[in-house]
Design a protein around this motif. Structure first.
Motif, PDB file in Angstrom:
ATOM      1  N   CYS A 131      38.874 -15.314 -40.436  1.00 16.52           N
ATOM      2  CA  CYS A 131      40.040 -14.692 -39.902  1.00 16.52           C
ATOM      3  C   CYS A 131      39.469 -13.500 -39.018  1.00 16.52           C
ATOM      4  N   LYS A 132      38.366 -12.800 -39.629  1.00 13.78           N
ATOM      5  CA  LYS A 132      37.541 -11.716 -38.854  1.00 13.78           C
ATOM      6  C   LYS A 132      37.265 -12.031 -37.741  1.00 13.78           C
ATOM      7  N   ASN A 133      37.051 -13.403 -37.592  1.00 14.12           N
ATOM      8  CA  ASN A 133      36.442 -13.974 -35.943  1.00 14.12           C
ATOM      9  C   ASN A 133      37.659 -14.639 -35.262  1.00 14.12           C
ATOM     10  N   GLY A 134      38.933 -14.403 -35.540  1.00 16.76           N
ATOM     11  CA  GLY A 134      39.881 -15.151 -35.041  1.00 16.76           C
ATOM     12  C   GLY A 134      40.183 -16.510 -35.099  1.00 16.76           C
ATOM     13  N   LYS A 135      39.567 -17.036 -36.059  1.00 15.23           N
ATOM     14  CA  LYS A 135      39.442 -18.602 -36.208  1.00 15.23           C
ATOM     15  C   LYS A 135      40.394 -18.753 -37.432  1.00 15.23           C
ATOM     16  N   VAL A 136      41.647 -18.647 -37.160  1.00 22.08           N
ATOM     17  CA  VAL A 136      42.739 -18.655 -38.071  1.00 22.08           C
ATOM     18  C   VAL A 136      43.087 -20.097 -38.618  1.00 22.08           C
ATOM     19  N   ILE A 137      43.006 -21.013 -37.502  1.00 20.80           N
ATOM     20  CA  ILE A 137      43.263 -22.607 -38.108  1.00 20.80           C
ATOM     21  C   ILE A 137      42.081 -22.898 -38.903  1.00 20.80           C
ATOM     22  N   GLU A 138      40.822 -22.430 -38.706  1.00 18.65           N
ATOM     23  CA  GLU A 138      39.514 -22.761 -39.411  1.00 18.65           C
ATOM     24  C   GLU A 138      39.857 -22.223 -40.910  1.00 18.65           C
ATOM     25  N   ALA A 139      40.386 -20.815 -41.059  1.00 23.96           N
ATOM     26  CA  ALA A 139      40.683 -20.368 -42.268  1.00 23.96           C
ATOM     27  C   ALA A 139      41.543 -20.921 -43.097  1.00 23.96           C
ATOM     28  N   GLU A 140      42.729 -21.368 -42.518  1.00 25.13           N
ATOM     29  CA  GLU A 140      43.703 -22.370 -43.129  1.00 25.13           C
ATOM     30  C   GLU A 140      43.190 -23.477 -43.613  1.00 25.13           C
ATOM     31  N   LYS A 141      42.360 -24.196 -43.028  1.00 26.73           N
ATOM     32  CA  LYS A 141      41.469 -25.385 -43.729  1.00 26.73           C
ATOM     33  C   LYS A 141      40.692 -25.186 -44.845  1.00 26.73           C
ATOM     34  N   ILE A 142      40.166 -23.891 -44.672  1.00 30.91           N
ATOM     35  CA  ILE A 142      39.345 -23.542 -45.807  1.00 30.91           C
ATOM     36  C   ILE A 142      40.236 -23.340 -47.185  1.00 30.91           C
ATOM     37  N   LEU A 143      41.554 -22.775 -46.922  1.00 30.98           N
ATOM     38  CA  LEU A 143      42.385 -22.300 -47.872  1.00 30.98           C
ATOM     39  C   LEU A 143      42.988 -23.906 -48.483  1.00 30.98           C
ATOM     40  N   GLU A 144      43.090 -24.585 -47.656  1.00 29.78           N
ATOM     41  CA  GLU A 144      43.493 -26.247 -48.268  1.00 29.78           C
ATOM     42  C   GLU A 144      42.381 -26.658 -48.965  1.00 29.78           C
ATOM     43  N   GLU A 145      41.101 -26.437 -48.485  1.00 27.77           N
ATOM     44  CA  GLU A 145      39.925 -27.056 -49.371  1.00 27.77           C
ATOM     45  C   GLU A 145      39.998 -26.275 -50.539  1.00 27.77           C
ATOM     46  N   VAL A 146      40.210 -24.972 -50.994  1.00 25.63           N
ATOM     47  CA  VAL A 146      40.130 -24.373 -52.034  1.00 25.63           C
ATOM     48  C   VAL A 146      41.165 -25.119 -53.178  1.00 25.63           C
ATOM     49  N   ILE A 147      42.603 -25.434 -52.291  1.00 25.33           N
ATOM     50  CA  ILE A 147      43.542 -25.900 -53.469  1.00 25.33           C
ATOM     51  C   ILE A 147      43.193 -27.426 -53.731  1.00 25.33           C
ATOM     52  N   SER A 148      42.367 -28.454 -52.831  1.00 31.08           N
ATOM     53  CA  SER A 148      42.022 -29.625 -53.201  1.00 31.08           C
ATOM     54  C   SER A 148      40.915 -29.628 -53.865  1.00 31.08           C
ATOM     55  N   CYS A 149      40.188 -28.596 -54.274  1.00 28.72           N
ATOM     56  CA  CYS A 149      39.173 -28.636 -55.068  1.00 28.72           C
ATOM     57  C   CYS A 149      39.505 -28.155 -56.354  1.00 28.72           C
ATOM     58  N   GLY A 150      40.817 -27.725 -56.742  1.00 31.53           N
ATOM     59  CA  GLY A 150      41.302 -27.462 -57.724  1.00 31.53           C
ATOM     60  C   GLY A 150      41.021 -25.882 -58.322  1.00 31.53           C
ATOM     61  N   LEU A 151      40.818 -25.181 -57.379  1.00 25.53           N
ATOM     62  CA  LEU A 151      40.691 -23.989 -57.627  1.00 25.53           C
ATOM     63  C   LEU A 151      41.952 -23.325 -57.324  1.00 25.53           C
ATOM     64  N   VAL A 152      42.090 -22.014 -57.709  1.00 23.69           N
ATOM     65  CA  VAL A 152      43.443 -21.560 -57.554  1.00 23.69           C
ATOM     66  C   VAL A 152      43.270 -20.329 -56.661  1.00 23.69           C
ATOM     67  N   PRO A 153      44.025 -20.014 -55.433  1.00 25.88           N
ATOM     68  CA  PRO A 153      43.913 -19.089 -54.498  1.00 25.88           C
ATOM     69  C   PRO A 153      44.460 -17.989 -55.140  1.00 25.88           C
ATOM     70  N   ASN A 154      43.771 -16.734 -54.855  1.00 26.34           N
ATOM     71  CA  ASN A 154      44.418 -15.421 -55.118  1.00 26.34           C
ATOM     72  C   ASN A 154      44.973 -14.473 -54.022  1.00 26.34           C
ATOM     73  N   LYS A 155      45.233 -13.261 -54.413  1.00 28.96           N
ATOM     74  CA  LYS A 155      45.423 -12.463 -53.068  1.00 28.96           C
ATOM     75  C   LYS A 155      44.513 -12.219 -52.026  1.00 28.96           C
ATOM     76  N   LEU A 156      43.289 -12.483 -52.498  1.00 30.57           N
ATOM     77  CA  LEU A 156      42.130 -12.249 -51.406  1.00 30.57           C
ATOM     78  C   LEU A 156      41.969 -13.387 -50.924  1.00 30.57           C
ATOM     79  N   SER A 157      42.712 -14.600 -50.961  1.00 25.47           N
ATOM     80  CA  SER A 157      42.567 -15.505 -50.207  1.00 25.47           C
ATOM     81  C   SER A 157      43.647 -15.444 -49.211  1.00 25.47           C
ATOM     82  N   PHE A 158      44.761 -15.007 -49.760  1.00 27.27           N
ATOM     83  CA  PHE A 158      45.865 -14.941 -48.743  1.00 27.27           C
ATOM     84  C   PHE A 158      46.057 -13.746 -47.712  1.00 27.27           C
ATOM     85  N   ALA A 165      45.961 -11.753 -40.234  1.00 31.25           N
ATOM     86  CA  ALA A 165      45.239 -12.405 -38.970  1.00 31.25           C
ATOM     87  C   ALA A 165      46.433 -13.025 -38.364  1.00 31.25           C
ATOM     88  N   TYR A 166      47.297 -13.694 -39.036  1.00 27.65           N
ATOM     89  CA  TYR A 166      48.501 -14.107 -38.315  1.00 27.65           C
ATOM     90  C   TYR A 166      49.303 -12.978 -37.654  1.00 27.65           C
TER      91      TYR A 166
END
Length: 791
Positions: free
Chosen positions: A332-359, A365-366
């Motif tokens: 997000c800091k480098n303006g790669k918001v789409i990439e950051a979204e994909k990482i968030l999707e990976e978090v969920i697919s790995c069974g991890l629970v995103p928290n407020k520091l994820s969102f 950035a948006y």
């Protein structure tokens, strides 16, 4: 804490016969219900609470003191707890040690140390009131963690003396860590190592045994303290020392040192320690890797951070939510918001629970991209995931909306956060007030200030500065000055921002002497003027036609070894131009460039306008062409000066061309003079020659915008503008897209005239491109004439 409540904690002198002895009672359902009722009265009744309590306990067999420990345990607001303590004291009921213990733990959680001191002085005097060993440990820890190490030591001694045992381990650790944080490292070490001080001897003997030396736990405390203090080198020395003494460092030891060097960005040392751990067979855990990854991102070693993440996976160290959050934040800091979204999707697919520091980074950035729909949806997702957005999350969204001018939407978000139990802080209020003031909604801004006060959020210097600036923007200087004088009389420091707002106001209304006095006041308060301060005062002097005053301040800036910025230089240049001294302005301009300060559109426009006003068109044209060479985009003010200057002095331009006195004419005058000689009106010629210069400088977008403005004013797309636009399209490599760029029909354009002026423009471009331009012009104008003949 209010003074009224502080007074309540001092018991009044009442007849001793009313004091009931402390009795340990059975906690029944009735007692619990009574405690709950007391808590509800304290929470909900602001004015009549004391009377309500009196009525509730009237005729009740259970005294207030008998439910006190339950009330103090249930209530989380220390101010409410102190109100109840004051009620009990006023009515001369005696609290027992259990109640004092609960009260002390409540106060310790809120770190209200004046009240803690007062309660301790009351309860440590007799056996019946003495708090529990656990409660005093909590207070020791609170003192130590907040930097009141001396008080912690005193209470620590009391516990040793009266309870014949050490406080809890956490309290001891906080005390030792507090000594380290205060920089008393040698004293702490000597205290525990040599045992010369009684407290240190007792600590060693009772914690680690008689005649022993501190173990790995204590070394870890000191190592962590050195690292947090910013001295990882000394921590590393202790690591070597403990190994010499036969102690084995553990993960806590290495983790503290790794974190210490990470904070300093000393990654070579970090790599050495990691290799040492690997060679000794110790496992580098996820927390250590996370610290390294996060630090490398913070120091902009993005590639190295990625390599560390890859290594984690190679060695089988699982990425946790902290790792992923670092990756999301960096993307997000480098303006790669789409990439950051994909990482968030990976978090969920790995069974991890995103928290407020994820969102939160994604939401921010948006907001930066002004994609508020996606930011809002992410906020909803975050809430639905069970994570309550905090001030940081809401603050980013509100700030983004205000910056984008969506103040009403920002206010709606503020309402939503309040409904969800998150109270805005001074920073969020300031952003909203600022946005309202900039939109001229000053009454709404003042209403928000009143709301702040109603919710006990104290306006800070930035809020007051925003209000002062708002008054000034609305032309209400009197109220701005009244507010400024009021907050300074009350002892509040307006800060640099507040003083700058007031100085700006004084300059705006022409009270330049008062602005200078304001600067003197701020310097007496040890507030150093910044670039904005000096820029404002210099501009104020110029607007008062006081060039000498402006130059005095300008010289002061240089004397104090500050670098004048573009605004200061431009103001001084404007001052010389106002006096008709263009040569003096140019001297300042050349000095500005030699000092590495880049002129902006205002600087160039001031010089161009002054030259045009004095009929120095060659000089104005030279400044314009220099401006284009420096890729500084002109604006409507620049165009206005040039069009007026050229059209009003067309005859002199023709005379100079006919006399041949200009051997090296600027291209603007060359094109303009030729067009006027060929019969074009001076205004049309001025616009077209400017469009040609923009196209030749590859500023096609600006040229197209200016052409649209010409058409809106009733001018037609003539042969010269058309030739210039087609050449501009070719120069920027978009010859295949010319139809989508040149959308206006060339009503007055003729092929022979366009080709003639293309030959003139060829002097300032390459032959290959003019050939390409010629082909497009033939195609365009031939098609146009065919359509007209068919019509």
């Amino acid at each position: 804490m209010s003074k009224a409540i502080l007074r309540l904690i001092k018991p009044l002198n009442r007849p001793q016969s009313r004091i009931k002895p402390a009795v340990k009672i059975l906690i029944t359902t009735q007692i619990k219900d009574l405690a709950n009722e007391v808590c509800e009265i304290l929470r909900t009744e602001e004015k009549q609470w004391e009377e309500s309590l009196q009525n509730r306990f009237f005729g009740e067999e259970t005294a207030p003191s008998e439910v006190a420990h339950l009330v103090f345990d249930k209530i989380r607001d220390c101010e409410l707890g102190l109100k109840f303590y004051g009620f009990i004291s006023h009515n001369s009921f005696a609290l027992d040690g259990f109640a004092y213990s609960s009260l002390l733990k409540l106060l310790a959680r809120s770190s209200v140390f004046a009240e803690i001191d007062s309660v301790l002085s009351e309860c440590l005097q007799c056996e019946e009131k003495r708090p529990t060993h656990e409660a005093l440990g909590v207070v020791i820890r609170a003192y130590a963690d907040s930097g009141f190490v001396s008080r912690a030591l005193e209470l620590y001694s009391y516990v040793l003396r009266n309870y014949n045992t050490l406080p809890q381990v956490s309290a001891c650790n906080s005390l030792l860590n507090g000594l380290v944080k205060e920089g008393k490292l040698d004293a702490a070490w000597r205290l525990c190592k040599e045992g010369k001080v009684e407290k240190g001897r007792r600590l060693i003997e009772k914690r680690w045994g008689r005649n022993c030396i501190p173990n790995i736990v204590f070394y870890n405390i000191l190592i962590d303290g050195y690292c947090k203090r910013g001295d990882p080198e000394r921590a590393h020395e202790l690591l070597e020392e403990l190994k010499v003494k036969g102690f084995l460092p553990n993960n806590e030891t290495y983790g503290a040192i790794i974190n210490g060097f990470c904070k300093r960005g000393e990654f070579e040392k970090v790599d050495q320690i990691l290799k040492e751990m690997e060679s000794s067979g110790m496992e580098v855990n996820t927390v250590m890797y996370n610290n390294v990854v996060d630090a490398k991102y913070k120091y902009n070693f993005v590639g190295e951070a990625f390599e560390t993440t890859r290594k984690m996976m190679e060695v089988g160290c699982s990425l946790d939510i902290v790792t992923y959050n670092s990756l999301i934040s960096n993307a997000c800091k480098n303006g790669k918001v789409i990439e950051a979204e994909k990482i968030l999707e990976e978090v969920i697919s790995c069974g991890l629970v995103p928290n407020k520091l994820s969102f939160t980074p994604l939401i921010h950035a948006y907001c930066m991209e002004q994609n508020f729909d996606r930011a809002s949806r992410l906020l909803v997702e975050m809430t639905q995931s069970g994570h309550k957005p905090d001030l940081v999350t809401y603050g980013g969204l509100i700030h983004g909306l205000v910056v984008a001018g969506e103040v009403e939407a920002a206010l709606t978000v503020r309402n939503n956060m309040v409904e969800r139990g998150v109270s805005p802080d001074a920073c969020i209020y300031n952003v909203l007030i600022n946005g309202l003031c900039k939109q001229g909604r000053f009454s709404d801004a003042k209403q928000l200030v009143q709301e702040m006060l109603d919710h006990n959020v104290s306006p800070d210097a930035y809020v007051y500065a925003t209000l002062i600036d708002g008054y000034i923007r609305c032309g209400n200087f009197g109220d701005a000055k009244k507010l400024f004088d009021d907050i300074t009389k009350r002892g509040m420091d307006p800060g640099l921002v507040g003083y700058n707002a007031m100085i700006k106001g004084y300059c705006k209304v022409g009270m330049i002497k008062d602005a200078v006095c304001c600067i003197n006041k701020m310097t007496r308060r040890n507030i150093t003027p910044d670039e904005f301060t000096y820029s404002t005062i210099i501009d104020g002097f110029i607007k008062q036609n006081n060039l000498l005053g402006a130059m005095t301040v300008f010289g002061l800036v240089i004397k104090q070894k500050h670098a004048p910025n573009v605004v200061m230089y431009t103001s001084v240049i404007n001052g010389f131009c106002r006096y008709g001294n263009v040569s003096g302005a140019e001297t300042i301009f050349r000095g500005m460039k030699s000092n590495g300060v880049l002129p902006n559109v205002v600087t160039y426009s001031v010089l161009i306008g002054s030259c045009c006003k004095e009929g120095k068109l060659a000089k104005a044209s030279s400044f314009f062409e220099e401006m284009l060479m420096c890729k500084c985009n002109p604006n409507d003010v620049t165009f206005h000066y040039l069009v007026n200057g050229l059209s009003n002095n067309a005859s002199s331009v023709i005379q100079r061309i006919q006399s041949g006195s200009d051997q090296h004419k600027p291209m603007l005058l060359d094109i303009f003079g030729t067009m006027v000689s060929d019969g074009w009106s001076p205004i049309s010629a001025a616009y077209s020659s400017i469009v040609a210069c923009l196209c030749l400088s590859r500023m096609l977008g600006t040229a197209v915008q200016l052409t649209d403005k010409m058409l809106n004013k009733g001018f037609h797309l003539d042969s010269v503008s058309l030739a210039a636009l087609v050449l501009g399209v070719c120069l920027v490599g978009k010859s295949k897209e010319w139809k989508s760029i040149i959308t206006s029909k060339p009503i007055d354009a003729e092929l022979h005239a366009a080709l003639k002026y293309l030959t003139i423009l060829e002097r300032y471009s390459t032959h290959e491109l003019t050939k390409e331009t010629s082909v497009i012009l033939h195609s365009l104008l031939t098609d146009e004439s065919t359509q007209l003949s068919n019509f």
